[in-house]
Design a protein around this motif. Structure first.
Motif, PDB file in Angstrom:
ATOM      1  N   LEU A   1     -24.993 -17.788   1.653  1.00  0.00           N
ATOM      2  CA  LEU A   1     -25.953 -16.722   1.967  1.00  0.00           C
ATOM      3  C   LEU A   1     -26.030 -15.663   0.867  1.00  0.00           C
ATOM      4  N   ARG A   2     -24.890 -15.384   0.224  1.00  0.00           N
ATOM      5  CA  ARG A   2     -24.860 -14.344  -0.796  1.00  0.00           C
ATOM      6  C   ARG A   2     -25.853 -14.640  -1.937  1.00  0.00           C
ATOM      7  N   ALA A   3     -25.982 -15.915  -2.291  1.00  0.00           N
ATOM      8  CA  ALA A   3     -26.917 -16.295  -3.359  1.00  0.00           C
ATOM      9  C   ALA A   3     -28.361 -15.959  -2.961  1.00  0.00           C
ATOM     10  N   PHE A   4     -28.688 -16.109  -1.680  1.00  0.00           N
ATOM     11  CA  PHE A   4     -30.043 -15.769  -1.213  1.00  0.00           C
ATOM     12  C   PHE A   4     -30.250 -14.255  -1.196  1.00  0.00           C
ATOM     13  N   MET A   5     -29.151 -13.507  -0.943  1.00  0.00           N
ATOM     14  CA  MET A   5     -29.260 -12.044  -0.947  1.00  0.00           C
ATOM     15  C   MET A   5     -29.507 -11.555  -2.373  1.00  0.00           C
ATOM     16  N   LEU A   6     -28.831 -12.179  -3.327  1.00  0.00           N
ATOM     17  CA  LEU A   6     -28.909 -11.715  -4.715  1.00  0.00           C
ATOM     18  C   LEU A   6     -30.230 -12.067  -5.383  1.00  0.00           C
ATOM     19  N   GLU A   7     -30.804 -13.224  -5.039  1.00  0.00           N
ATOM     20  CA  GLU A   7     -32.041 -13.652  -5.704  1.00  0.00           C
ATOM     21  C   GLU A   7     -32.960 -14.336  -4.696  1.00  0.00           C
ATOM     22  N   GLY A   8     -34.191 -14.608  -5.123  1.00  0.00           N
ATOM     23  CA  GLY A   8     -35.126 -15.310  -4.248  1.00  0.00           C
ATOM     24  C   GLY A   8     -35.852 -14.347  -3.333  1.00  0.00           C
ATOM     25  N   ASP A   9     -36.728 -14.894  -2.464  1.00  0.00           N
ATOM     26  CA  ASP A   9     -37.582 -13.981  -1.708  1.00  0.00           C
ATOM     27  C   ASP A   9     -36.847 -13.393  -0.509  1.00  0.00           C
ATOM     28  N   PHE A  10     -37.160 -12.134  -0.232  1.00  0.00           N
ATOM     29  CA  PHE A  10     -36.434 -11.355   0.764  1.00  0.00           C
ATOM     30  C   PHE A  10     -36.674 -11.880   2.176  1.00  0.00           C
ATOM     31  N   ASP A  11     -37.879 -12.397   2.463  1.00  0.00           N
ATOM     32  CA  ASP A  11     -38.176 -12.918   3.804  1.00  0.00           C
ATOM     33  C   ASP A  11     -37.260 -14.090   4.147  1.00  0.00           C
ATOM     34  N   THR A  12     -37.068 -14.991   3.189  1.00  0.00           N
ATOM     35  CA  THR A  12     -36.173 -16.127   3.436  1.00  0.00           C
ATOM     36  C   THR A  12     -34.753 -15.637   3.673  1.00  0.00           C
ATOM     37  N   TYR A  13     -34.331 -14.654   2.889  1.00  0.00           N
ATOM     38  CA  TYR A  13     -32.991 -14.086   3.080  1.00  0.00           C
ATOM     39  C   TYR A  13     -32.853 -13.502   4.485  1.00  0.00           C
ATOM     40  N   LYS A  14     -33.904 -12.857   4.993  1.00  0.00           N
ATOM     41  CA  LYS A  14     -33.837 -12.278   6.339  1.00  0.00           C
ATOM     42  C   LYS A  14     -33.672 -13.374   7.394  1.00  0.00           C
ATOM     43  N   VAL A  15     -34.413 -14.472   7.242  1.00  0.00           N
ATOM     44  CA  VAL A  15     -34.287 -15.597   8.183  1.00  0.00           C
ATOM     45  C   VAL A  15     -32.852 -16.133   8.147  1.00  0.00           C
ATOM     46  N   LEU A  16     -32.343 -16.358   6.938  1.00  0.00           N
ATOM     47  CA  LEU A  16     -31.021 -16.968   6.801  1.00  0.00           C
ATOM     48  C   LEU A  16     -29.906 -16.003   7.209  1.00  0.00           C
ATOM     49  N   GLY A  17     -30.113 -14.715   6.947  1.00  0.00           N
ATOM     50  CA  GLY A  17     -29.119 -13.719   7.366  1.00  0.00           C
ATOM     51  C   GLY A  17     -28.986 -13.698   8.885  1.00  0.00           C
ATOM     52  N   TYR A  18     -30.126 -13.791   9.564  1.00  0.00           N
ATOM     53  CA  TYR A  18     -30.095 -13.826  11.031  1.00  0.00           C
ATOM     54  C   TYR A  18     -29.463 -15.135  11.501  1.00  0.00           C
ATOM     55  N   ALA A  19     -29.886 -16.251  10.893  1.00  0.00           N
ATOM     56  CA  ALA A  19     -29.340 -17.562  11.268  1.00  0.00           C
ATOM     57  C   ALA A  19     -27.821 -17.576  11.092  1.00  0.00           C
ATOM     58  N   ALA A  20     -27.337 -16.967  10.009  1.00  0.00           N
ATOM     59  CA  ALA A  20     -25.893 -16.950   9.743  1.00  0.00           C
ATOM     60  C   ALA A  20     -25.151 -16.179  10.833  1.00  0.00           C
ATOM     61  N   GLN A  21     -25.738 -15.071  11.287  1.00  0.00           N
ATOM     62  CA  GLN A  21     -25.064 -14.284  12.329  1.00  0.00           C
ATOM     63  C   GLN A  21     -25.052 -15.023  13.660  1.00  0.00           C
ATOM     64  N   ILE A  22     -26.164 -15.689  13.974  1.00  0.00           N
ATOM     65  CA  ILE A  22     -26.215 -16.466  15.223  1.00  0.00           C
ATOM     66  C   ILE A  22     -25.248 -17.654  15.121  1.00  0.00           C
ATOM     67  N   GLY A  23     -25.208 -18.293  13.969  1.00  0.00           N
ATOM     68  CA  GLY A  23     -24.310 -19.435  13.772  1.00  0.00           C
ATOM     69  C   GLY A  23     -22.846 -19.034  13.893  1.00  0.00           C
ATOM     70  N   THR A  24     -22.492 -17.908  13.270  1.00  0.00           N
ATOM     71  CA  THR A  24     -21.101 -17.415  13.340  1.00  0.00           C
ATOM     72  C   THR A  24     -20.716 -17.132  14.793  1.00  0.00           C
TER      73      THR A  24
END
Ligand SMILES: NC(=O)c1ccc[n+]([C@@H]2O[C@H](COP(=O)([O-])OP(=O)(O)OC[C@H]3O[C@@H](n4cnc5c(N)ncnc54)[C@H](O)[C@@H]3O)[C@@H](O)[C@H]2O)c1
Ligand SMILES: [Mg+2]
Ligand SMILES: [Zn+2]
Length: 276
Positions: A81-104
């Motif tokens: 997830l950190r790689a998505f936070m550092l680069e790439g589009d912010f919308d995708t990072y938001k989706v994955l950040g939420y997915a990571a919290q639900i997954g955890t």
């Protein structure tokens, strides 16, 4: 959430949509990114622990496949997830950040904390349920204070042994039971650098899904004390002039925003916008 992404509780019984797959190695990615057609993803040989419907991206339903382990998928890799936070589009990072919290949360709440029996996934709200105890477990969010302490043209920054070499940041720490946000801030600043603060001002907040912090950002003025560093937690702490700053945290972090905002106000520059 953003214009493109809204969270929702979706029943995994419905078909179609997009899906992301998350393992202890990170998210599955191919050349098109981390969002896959769901029917394709479910045909791959994945070690699925559970599935959650998590929201809508560009109007399409999105599901999370939380995996026990990473398996080889031809043409794909795993990316943290950190790689998505550092680069790439912010919308995708938001989706994955939420997915990571639900997954955890899903991974860590399979059994009832009270009686130890297996819990069941509720379909209409984001909760795991133990029927004998009538107990619901919701995704955990950990409030953390983060503060920029200033003294005129100087700002107090510190580095933890965990930081990238050379980087200095604002002070931060988790709230403890019984504390207000302000109590926590005063305690953390005392513990980490032995400095007293005054005129505490709330600035803004940011979801920080590493793994489930809610960052509450503040500005505070120096009120007294000499810097004494907390052993183990703080490797170095000092006052920096706004004209001569060290390497700073990632552009999308609230730590960076608190610093950039103060520097902009001090130097009469355009104010930055907090990514959230
Ligand atoms: N977004 C940002 O700009 C930014 C910047 C700095 C820190 N952070 C985050 O803020 C949080 C706190 O920062 P810190 O590392 O200085 O914390 P801290 O000063 O409280 O120290 C971390 C310690 O807190 C304890 N801890 C861990 N998880 C906890 C929890 N959920 N509740 C209570 N205590 C816990 C552990 O003993 C750990 O070693 C971390 O999640 C960190 O990643 C975010
Ligand atoms: Mg800290
Ligand atoms: Zn129970």
């Amino acid at each position: 959430m953003s214009a493109r992404w809204t969270t929702a509780v979706l029943d995994p019984q419905i078909t179609g949509g997009l899906a992301v797959a998350r393992s202890p190695e990170g998210f599955l990615v191919d050349d098109n990114g981390a969002l896959f057609p769901r029917h394709w993803l479910k045909r791959q040989d994945l070690d699925v622990l559970c599935e959650h419907g998590i929201g809508h991206f560009d109007g399409q339903p999105v599901f999370l496949l939380e995996l026990r382990s990473a398996t080889d998928v031809p043409g794909c890799n795993w990316r943290g997830l950190r790689a998505f936070m550092l680069e790439g589009d912010f919308d995708t990072y938001k989706v994955l950040g939420y997915a990571a919290q639900i997954g955890t949360w899903a991974r860590e709440h399979r059994f009832c904390g009270s009686c130890g029996q297996a819990m069941t996934q509720i379909r209409w709200e984001r909760a795991m349920y133990c029927q004998p105890c009538d107990l619901r477990s919701y995704p955990r969010i950990s409030p953390s204070m983060i503060v920029l302490v200033t003294r005129g043209d100087e700002i107090l920054l510190a580095r933890s042994p965990r930081f990238v070499t050379g980087v200095y940041s604002t002070l931060a720490g988790f709230a403890e039971p019984g504390e207000s946000a302000e109590d926590c801030l005063v305690r953390e600043v005392r513990e980490e650098v032995a400095v007293e603060v005054q005129n505490i001002q709330y600035v803004g907040s940011q979801c920080w899904p590493f793994p489930h912090s809610m960052m509450l950002g503040f500005h505070a003025e120096f009120a007294g004390g000499e810097i004494v560093m907390q052993p183990d937690e703080i490797e170095d702490a000092k006052w920096f002039s706004v004209h001569d700053l060290p390497p700073l945290p990632a552009g999308r972090s609230i730590a960076r925003y608190l610093i950039d905002l103060y520097v902009a106000r001090r130097l009469g520059l355009a104010e930055p916008v907090l990514p959230r």
